[in-house]
Design a protein around this motif. Structure first.
Motif, short mmCIF file in Angstrom:
data_model
loop_
_atom_site.label_atom_id
_atom_site.label_comp_id
_atom_site.label_asym_id
_atom_site.label_seq_id
_atom_site.Cartn_x
_atom_site.Cartn_y
_atom_site.Cartn_z
N GLN A 1 0.82 -1.21 0.00
CA GLN A 1 0.00 0.00 0.00
C GLN A 1 0.85 1.26 0.00
OE1 GLN A 1 -3.46 0.13 -0.41
NE2 GLN A 1 -2.90 2.26 -0.85
N SER A 2 1.89 1.31 0.82
CA SER A 2 2.74 2.50 0.84
C SER A 2 3.55 2.60 -0.47
CB SER A 2 3.65 2.54 2.06
OG SER A 2 4.45 1.39 2.14
N TYR B 1 2.46 1.52 -3.38
CA TYR B 1 1.47 1.95 -4.36
C TYR B 1 1.22 3.45 -4.27
CZ TYR B 1 -2.93 2.55 -6.80
OH TYR B 1 -3.91 3.01 -7.65
N ASN B 2 1.12 3.97 -3.06
CA ASN B 2 0.90 5.41 -2.87
C ASN B 2 2.06 6.22 -3.45
OD1 ASN B 2 -1.51 4.84 -1.58
ND2 ASN B 2 -0.66 5.04 0.47
N ALA B 3 3.30 5.76 -3.24
CA ALA B 3 4.47 6.44 -3.78
C ALA B 3 4.48 6.35 -5.30
CB ALA B 3 5.74 5.84 -3.19
N LYS C 1 1.90 5.94 -7.30
CA LYS C 1 0.81 6.76 -7.83
C LYS C 1 1.18 8.24 -7.83
CE LYS C 1 -4.12 7.59 -7.33
NZ LYS C 1 -5.33 7.25 -6.59
N SER C 2 1.82 8.69 -6.78
CA SER C 2 2.26 10.08 -6.69
C SER C 2 3.23 10.43 -7.81
CB SER C 2 2.90 10.33 -5.32
OG SER C 2 3.43 11.62 -5.26
#
Length: 81
Positions: A37-38, A40-42, A44-45
């Motif tokens: 999840q972390s 993926y967040n990076a 996506k950013s």
């Protein structure tokens, strides 16, 4: 408990439909993350930040899969240019 590390990296590709980087020295290593999840967040950013350049692409690599020494792996083959 199993640790599942993920690497997020990217850069400009020769062809947006492929995975060959234009210049390996310019690969942007975003970081190593302790869970998907972390990562993926990076990812996506960075993907959203570079959306205007069709040749820029970011990837999530599952490092924990490479660290499992018990798992059977396939041989690595060198490709000549």
């Amino acid at each position: 408990m199993t640790q599942r590390l993920h690497l997020v990296f990217g850069g400009e590709l020769v062809d947006p439909s492929g995975t060959i980087f234009k210049n390996v020295d310019d690969i942007h290593v975003v970081g190593i993350f302790p869970d998907y999840q972390s990562a993926y967040n990076a990812w996506k950013s960075e993907a959203q930040r570079t959306v205007d350049n069709a040749h820029m692409r970011y990837f999530i690599s599952h490092l924990h899969r490479m660290l499992d020494e018990e798992a059977e792996t396939s041989p690595t083959q060198e490709v000549e240019s």
